[in-house]
Scaffold this active site. Structure first.
Site, PDB file in Angstrom:
ATOM      1  CG  ASP A   1     155.354  62.054  78.289  1.00  0.00           C
ATOM      2  OD1 ASP A   1     156.131  61.232  78.826  1.00  0.00           O
ATOM      3  OD2 ASP A   1     155.031  63.136  78.824  1.00  0.00           O
TER       4      ASP A   1
ATOM      5  CD  GLU B   1     154.574  71.635  85.226  1.00  0.00           C
ATOM      6  OE1 GLU B   1     155.121  70.530  85.386  1.00  0.00           O
ATOM      7  OE2 GLU B   1     154.709  72.309  84.192  1.00  0.00           O
TER       8      GLU B   1
ATOM      9  N   GLY C   1     159.942  64.911  86.137  1.00  0.00           N
ATOM     10  CA  GLY C   1     159.785  64.784  87.577  1.00  0.00           C
ATOM     11  C   GLY C   1     160.929  64.009  88.202  1.00  0.00           C
TER      12      GLY C   1
ATOM     13  CD  GLU D   1     154.006  67.180  76.784  1.00  0.00           C
ATOM     14  OE1 GLU D   1     154.578  67.673  77.774  1.00  0.00           O
ATOM     15  OE2 GLU D   1     152.839  67.435  76.454  1.00  0.00           O
TER      16      GLU D   1
ATOM     17  NE  ARG E   1     157.978  61.277  81.249  1.00  0.00           N
ATOM     18  CZ  ARG E   1     157.540  62.321  81.962  1.00  0.00           C
ATOM     19  NH1 ARG E   1     158.217  62.759  83.014  1.00  0.00           N
ATOM     20  NH2 ARG E   1     156.424  62.936  81.614  1.00  0.00           N
TER      21      ARG E   1
ATOM     22  CG  ASN F   1     157.911  66.023  79.844  1.00  0.00           C
ATOM     23  OD1 ASN F   1     157.088  66.880  80.087  1.00  0.00           O
ATOM     24  ND2 ASN F   1     157.579  64.834  79.361  1.00  0.00           N
TER      25      ASN F   1
ATOM     26  CE1 TYR G   1     153.781  64.970  89.324  1.00  0.00           C
ATOM     27  CE2 TYR G   1     152.016  66.272  88.364  1.00  0.00           C
ATOM     28  CZ  TYR G   1     153.316  65.831  88.347  1.00  0.00           C
ATOM     29  OH  TYR G   1     154.173  66.228  87.346  1.00  0.00           O
TER      30      TYR G   1
ATOM     31  CB  SER H   1     152.509  68.685  85.343  1.00  0.00           C
ATOM     32  OG  SER H   1     153.813  68.455  85.795  1.00  0.00           O
TER      33      SER H   1
END
Length: 295
Positions: A240, A11, A262, A256, A238, A258, A199, A137
Protein backbone atom coordinates in the site's frame (compact mmCIF):
# COMPACT_ATOMS: atom_id res chain seq x y z
CA UNK A 1 -7.31 -29.34 1.68
CA UNK A 2 -8.06 -27.21 4.73
CA UNK A 3 -8.92 -23.51 4.45
CA UNK A 4 -8.07 -21.67 7.66
CA UNK A 5 -10.32 -18.71 8.46
CA UNK A 6 -11.75 -16.68 11.32
CA UNK A 7 -9.40 -16.95 14.26
CA UNK A 8 -9.18 -14.66 17.30
CA UNK A 9 -7.80 -11.45 15.74
CA UNK A 10 -9.51 -8.09 15.28
CA UNK A 11 -9.91 -9.05 11.61
CA UNK A 12 -11.89 -12.21 12.32
CA UNK A 13 -15.02 -11.22 10.37
CA UNK A 14 -13.01 -10.23 7.30
CA UNK A 15 -11.13 -13.52 7.45
CA UNK A 16 -14.36 -15.52 7.61
CA UNK A 17 -15.53 -13.87 4.39
CA UNK A 18 -12.14 -14.37 2.67
CA UNK A 19 -11.98 -18.00 3.75
CA UNK A 20 -15.50 -18.85 2.67
CA UNK A 21 -14.99 -17.22 -0.73
CA UNK A 22 -11.66 -19.02 -1.25
CA UNK A 23 -13.17 -22.36 -0.23
CA UNK A 24 -15.94 -21.91 -2.80
CA UNK A 25 -13.47 -20.96 -5.53
CA UNK A 26 -11.24 -23.94 -4.72
CA UNK A 27 -14.20 -26.31 -4.97
CA UNK A 28 -14.93 -24.84 -8.40
CA UNK A 29 -11.27 -25.50 -9.25
CA UNK A 30 -11.73 -29.16 -8.32
CA UNK A 31 -10.36 -29.40 -4.78
CA UNK A 32 -11.88 -31.28 -1.84
CA UNK A 33 -12.08 -28.55 0.82
CA UNK A 34 -12.65 -28.50 4.58
CA UNK A 35 -13.31 -25.07 6.13
CA UNK A 36 -11.62 -24.64 9.52
CA UNK A 37 -12.36 -21.79 11.95
CA UNK A 38 -8.98 -21.51 13.67
CA UNK A 39 -9.09 -21.75 17.47
CA UNK A 40 -6.98 -23.04 20.37
CA UNK A 41 -7.54 -26.64 19.21
CA UNK A 42 -6.17 -25.95 15.72
CA UNK A 43 -3.18 -28.29 15.98
CA UNK A 44 -5.39 -31.21 17.07
CA UNK A 45 -7.95 -30.51 14.35
CA UNK A 46 -5.32 -30.38 11.62
CA UNK A 47 -3.73 -33.55 12.96
CA UNK A 48 -7.12 -35.26 12.65
CA UNK A 49 -7.85 -33.88 9.16
CA UNK A 50 -4.29 -34.38 7.84
CA UNK A 51 -4.78 -32.10 4.83
CA UNK A 52 -2.38 -32.26 1.88
CA UNK A 53 -2.15 -28.46 2.01
CA UNK A 54 -3.49 -25.57 4.09
CA UNK A 55 -4.88 -22.48 2.42
CA UNK A 56 -4.26 -19.75 4.98
CA UNK A 57 -7.08 -17.20 4.74
CA UNK A 58 -6.48 -15.79 8.24
CA UNK A 59 -5.88 -12.06 8.66
CA UNK A 60 -4.22 -10.11 11.46
CA UNK A 61 -2.39 -11.31 14.53
CA UNK A 62 -1.73 -15.03 15.07
CA UNK A 63 -2.75 -15.89 11.52
CA UNK A 64 -0.65 -13.43 9.54
CA UNK A 65 2.30 -12.72 11.85
CA UNK A 66 4.21 -16.00 11.72
CA UNK A 67 2.43 -17.83 14.56
CA UNK A 68 0.23 -20.15 12.49
CA UNK A 69 3.02 -20.44 9.94
CA UNK A 70 5.31 -21.79 12.66
CA UNK A 71 2.66 -24.31 13.74
CA UNK A 72 2.24 -25.52 10.17
CA UNK A 73 6.01 -25.85 9.78
CA UNK A 74 6.06 -27.96 12.96
CA UNK A 75 3.26 -30.16 11.62
CA UNK A 76 5.02 -30.36 8.23
CA UNK A 77 1.89 -29.33 6.35
CA UNK A 78 2.47 -27.25 3.19
CA UNK A 79 0.71 -23.88 3.43
CA UNK A 80 0.02 -20.88 1.23
CA UNK A 81 1.46 -17.37 1.28
CA UNK A 82 4.58 -16.22 3.11
CA UNK A 83 6.62 -18.12 5.67
CA UNK A 84 7.42 -17.45 9.31
CA UNK A 85 10.07 -14.76 8.93
CA UNK A 86 8.42 -12.76 6.14
CA UNK A 87 5.05 -12.90 7.89
CA UNK A 88 6.48 -11.72 11.22
CA UNK A 89 8.58 -8.98 9.62
CA UNK A 90 5.75 -7.58 7.49
CA UNK A 91 3.31 -7.50 10.42
CA UNK A 92 5.78 -5.57 12.58
CA UNK A 93 5.33 -2.25 10.81
CA UNK A 94 8.32 -0.46 12.32
CA UNK A 95 10.75 -3.25 11.41
CA UNK A 96 9.24 -3.57 7.95
CA UNK A 97 9.81 0.16 7.42
CA UNK A 98 13.43 -0.27 8.50
CA UNK A 99 13.86 -3.04 5.93
CA UNK A 100 12.23 -0.86 3.25
CA UNK A 101 14.56 2.04 4.06
CA UNK A 102 17.66 -0.16 3.81
CA UNK A 103 16.42 -1.31 0.40
CA UNK A 104 16.08 2.31 -0.74
CA UNK A 105 12.29 2.42 -0.73
CA UNK A 106 10.66 5.75 0.21
CA UNK A 107 9.23 5.79 3.74
CA UNK A 108 8.21 8.56 6.13
CA UNK A 109 9.48 9.25 9.63
CA UNK A 110 7.98 6.88 12.21
CA UNK A 111 8.48 5.81 15.81
CA UNK A 112 7.01 3.61 18.53
CA UNK A 113 5.33 4.83 21.73
CA UNK A 114 2.97 3.41 24.31
CA UNK A 115 -0.69 4.37 24.16
CA UNK A 116 -0.18 6.20 27.47
CA UNK A 117 2.62 8.32 25.98
CA UNK A 118 0.51 9.12 22.91
CA UNK A 119 -2.38 10.29 25.13
CA UNK A 120 -0.10 12.47 27.26
CA UNK A 121 1.67 14.51 24.56
CA UNK A 122 2.43 14.94 20.87
CA UNK A 123 5.20 12.38 20.45
CA UNK A 124 5.92 13.81 16.99
CA UNK A 125 4.95 17.00 15.19
CA UNK A 126 1.41 17.05 13.79
CA UNK A 127 0.00 16.07 11.38
CA UNK A 128 0.71 12.41 12.07
CA UNK A 129 -1.00 9.03 12.06
CA UNK A 130 -1.29 6.68 15.05
CA UNK A 131 -1.86 2.96 14.50
CA UNK A 132 -1.13 -0.36 16.25
CA UNK A 133 2.28 -1.56 15.10
CA UNK A 134 1.09 -5.15 14.54
CA UNK A 135 -2.45 -5.06 13.15
CA UNK A 136 -3.90 -4.83 9.64
CA UNK A 137 -7.09 -3.71 7.83
CA UNK A 138 -6.62 -0.15 9.17
CA UNK A 139 -7.68 -1.36 12.62
CA UNK A 140 -7.26 1.31 15.31
CA UNK A 141 -5.96 4.14 13.11
CA UNK A 142 -6.16 7.75 14.32
CA UNK A 143 -5.18 10.82 12.29
CA UNK A 144 -3.92 13.76 14.35
CA UNK A 145 -4.33 16.99 12.38
CA UNK A 146 -2.14 20.05 12.86
CA UNK A 147 -5.21 21.91 14.09
CA UNK A 148 -5.80 19.49 17.00
CA UNK A 149 -5.65 21.15 20.42
CA UNK A 150 -4.02 18.10 21.95
CA UNK A 151 -2.99 14.48 21.40
CA UNK A 152 -5.59 11.81 20.60
CA UNK A 153 -7.64 10.31 23.43
CA UNK A 154 -7.20 6.68 22.25
CA UNK A 155 -10.12 5.64 24.45
CA UNK A 156 -9.82 2.05 25.59
CA UNK A 157 -6.53 1.54 23.74
CA UNK A 158 -3.43 0.05 25.35
CA UNK A 159 -0.12 -1.39 24.20
CA UNK A 160 2.48 -0.18 21.72
CA UNK A 161 1.52 2.17 18.90
CA UNK A 162 3.33 3.30 15.78
CA UNK A 163 3.31 6.96 14.81
CA UNK A 164 4.21 8.14 11.33
CA UNK A 165 4.21 11.47 9.52
CA UNK A 166 0.93 12.06 7.69
CA UNK A 167 1.19 12.16 3.90
CA UNK A 168 -1.62 13.96 2.04
CA UNK A 169 -2.94 12.67 -1.25
CA UNK A 170 -4.21 9.41 -2.74
CA UNK A 171 -4.20 5.76 -1.68
CA UNK A 172 -2.61 3.42 -4.22
CA UNK A 173 -1.96 -0.33 -3.96
CA UNK A 174 -0.14 -3.02 -5.94
CA UNK A 175 -0.47 -6.80 -5.64
CA UNK A 176 2.48 -9.05 -6.43
CA UNK A 177 1.84 -12.60 -7.62
CA UNK A 178 4.94 -14.73 -7.42
CA UNK A 179 7.54 -12.45 -8.92
CA UNK A 180 5.28 -10.16 -10.93
CA UNK A 181 3.45 -6.99 -9.89
CA UNK A 182 -0.08 -7.09 -11.31
CA UNK A 183 -1.41 -3.53 -11.53
CA UNK A 184 -1.87 -0.25 -9.66
CA UNK A 185 -5.25 0.44 -8.07
CA UNK A 186 -6.36 3.94 -7.11
CA UNK A 187 -8.59 3.69 -4.04
CA UNK A 188 -11.12 6.53 -3.97
CA UNK A 189 -12.95 7.36 -0.72
CA UNK A 190 -14.64 10.35 0.86
CA UNK A 191 -12.01 10.48 3.59
CA UNK A 192 -9.36 8.21 5.11
CA UNK A 193 -9.26 4.62 3.81
CA UNK A 194 -10.18 3.14 7.19
CA UNK A 195 -11.80 -0.17 8.17
CA UNK A 196 -15.28 1.12 7.36
CA UNK A 197 -14.22 2.39 3.93
CA UNK A 198 -12.57 -0.95 3.17
CA UNK A 199 -15.46 -3.24 4.08
CA UNK A 200 -18.72 -1.27 4.08
CA UNK A 201 -20.62 -1.58 0.77
CA UNK A 202 -19.97 1.63 -1.16
CA UNK A 203 -17.28 2.74 1.29
CA UNK A 204 -14.70 3.05 -1.48
CA UNK A 205 -14.30 2.84 -5.25
CA UNK A 206 -11.41 1.10 -6.98
CA UNK A 207 -9.94 2.29 -10.29
CA UNK A 208 -7.73 -0.37 -11.88
CA UNK A 209 -5.49 0.33 -13.63
CA UNK A 210 -5.10 3.66 -11.86
CA UNK A 211 -5.36 6.80 -13.98
CA UNK A 212 -2.00 8.21 -12.89
CA UNK A 213 1.17 9.34 -14.69
CA UNK A 214 3.20 6.51 -16.23
CA UNK A 215 6.29 7.24 -14.13
CA UNK A 216 4.30 7.06 -10.88
CA UNK A 217 2.67 3.79 -11.97
CA UNK A 218 6.07 2.30 -12.85
CA UNK A 219 7.47 3.38 -9.50
CA UNK A 220 4.55 1.72 -7.67
CA UNK A 221 5.08 -1.56 -9.53
CA UNK A 222 8.83 -1.45 -8.91
CA UNK A 223 8.52 -0.59 -5.20
CA UNK A 224 5.90 -3.32 -4.59
CA UNK A 225 8.10 -6.00 -6.14
CA UNK A 226 11.16 -4.78 -4.23
CA UNK A 227 9.17 -4.78 -0.96
CA UNK A 228 7.94 -8.32 -1.69
CA UNK A 229 11.53 -9.44 -2.21
CA UNK A 230 13.19 -7.61 0.67
CA UNK A 231 10.68 -9.05 3.16
CA UNK A 232 11.08 -12.51 1.66
CA UNK A 233 7.41 -12.90 0.71
CA UNK A 234 5.99 -15.81 -1.24
CA UNK A 235 2.73 -16.30 -3.12
CA UNK A 236 0.60 -13.16 -3.24
CA UNK A 237 1.35 -9.96 -1.32
CA UNK A 238 -0.04 -6.44 -1.61
CA UNK A 239 1.83 -3.21 -0.88
CA UNK A 240 0.00 0.00 0.00
CA UNK A 241 1.16 3.48 -0.92
CA UNK A 242 0.29 7.10 -0.22
CA UNK A 243 0.85 9.54 -3.07
CA UNK A 244 0.98 13.32 -2.80
CA UNK A 245 0.00 14.01 -6.41
CA UNK A 246 1.29 17.58 -6.22
CA UNK A 247 4.88 16.26 -6.06
CA UNK A 248 5.00 13.64 -8.82
CA UNK A 249 7.11 10.55 -8.14
CA UNK A 250 8.77 12.33 -5.21
CA UNK A 251 5.39 12.34 -3.45
CA UNK A 252 5.10 8.54 -3.43
CA UNK A 253 5.81 6.61 -0.20
CA UNK A 254 5.26 2.98 0.77
CA UNK A 255 3.15 2.38 3.87
CA UNK A 256 3.22 -1.39 4.40
CA UNK A 257 3.08 -4.81 2.76
CA UNK A 258 0.27 -7.28 3.43
CA UNK A 259 1.42 -10.92 3.21
CA UNK A 260 -2.16 -12.24 3.16
CA UNK A 261 -4.30 -9.63 1.42
CA UNK A 262 -8.09 -9.81 1.40
CA UNK A 263 -9.37 -12.68 -0.75
CA UNK A 264 -12.90 -12.09 -1.90
CA UNK A 265 -13.64 -11.75 -5.63
CA UNK A 266 -13.94 -7.96 -5.17
CA UNK A 267 -10.91 -7.53 -2.89
CA UNK A 268 -8.01 -5.51 -4.23
CA UNK A 269 -5.62 -8.34 -5.14
CA UNK A 270 -8.25 -10.50 -6.91
CA UNK A 271 -9.48 -7.39 -8.73
CA UNK A 272 -6.00 -6.82 -10.09
CA UNK A 273 -5.67 -10.47 -11.06
CA UNK A 274 -9.02 -10.24 -12.89
CA UNK A 275 -7.75 -7.18 -14.74
CA UNK A 276 -4.90 -9.39 -15.98
CA UNK A 277 -7.34 -12.08 -17.13
CA UNK A 278 -6.92 -14.38 -14.10
CA UNK A 279 -10.24 -15.58 -12.67
CA UNK A 280 -10.77 -15.96 -8.91
CA UNK A 281 -10.72 -19.79 -9.01
CA UNK A 282 -7.56 -19.65 -11.15
CA UNK A 283 -5.92 -17.29 -8.67
CA UNK A 284 -6.80 -19.55 -5.73
CA UNK A 285 -5.50 -22.58 -7.62
CA UNK A 286 -2.20 -20.80 -8.33
CA UNK A 287 -1.83 -19.89 -4.65
CA UNK A 288 -2.37 -23.54 -3.66
CA UNK A 289 0.14 -24.79 -6.20
CA UNK A 290 2.68 -22.35 -4.74
CA UNK A 291 2.22 -23.74 -1.21
CA UNK A 292 5.26 -24.94 0.75
CA UNK A 293 6.42 -25.77 4.27
CA UNK A 294 10.11 -24.95 3.80
CA UNK A 295 10.25 -21.18 4.08
Amino acid sequence: MAVLMGGPSAEREVSLVSGHECAGALRVAGYDVVEVDAGPDLAARLDAIRPDVVFNALHGRWGEDGCVQGLLEWLRIPYTHSGVLASALAMDKIRAKAAFAVAGLPVVESCLATAEEVRERHVMAAPYVVKPHNEGSSVGIHIVAAANNGPPALTGVSGTMMLETYVPGRDLTVAVMGDEPLAVTDIITEGWYDYDAKYRPGGSRHVVPADIPADVAEACLDYALRAHRVLGCRGVSRSDFRWDDSRGVEGLIILETNTQPGMTPTSLAPEQAAARGISFPELCRWIVEDASCDR
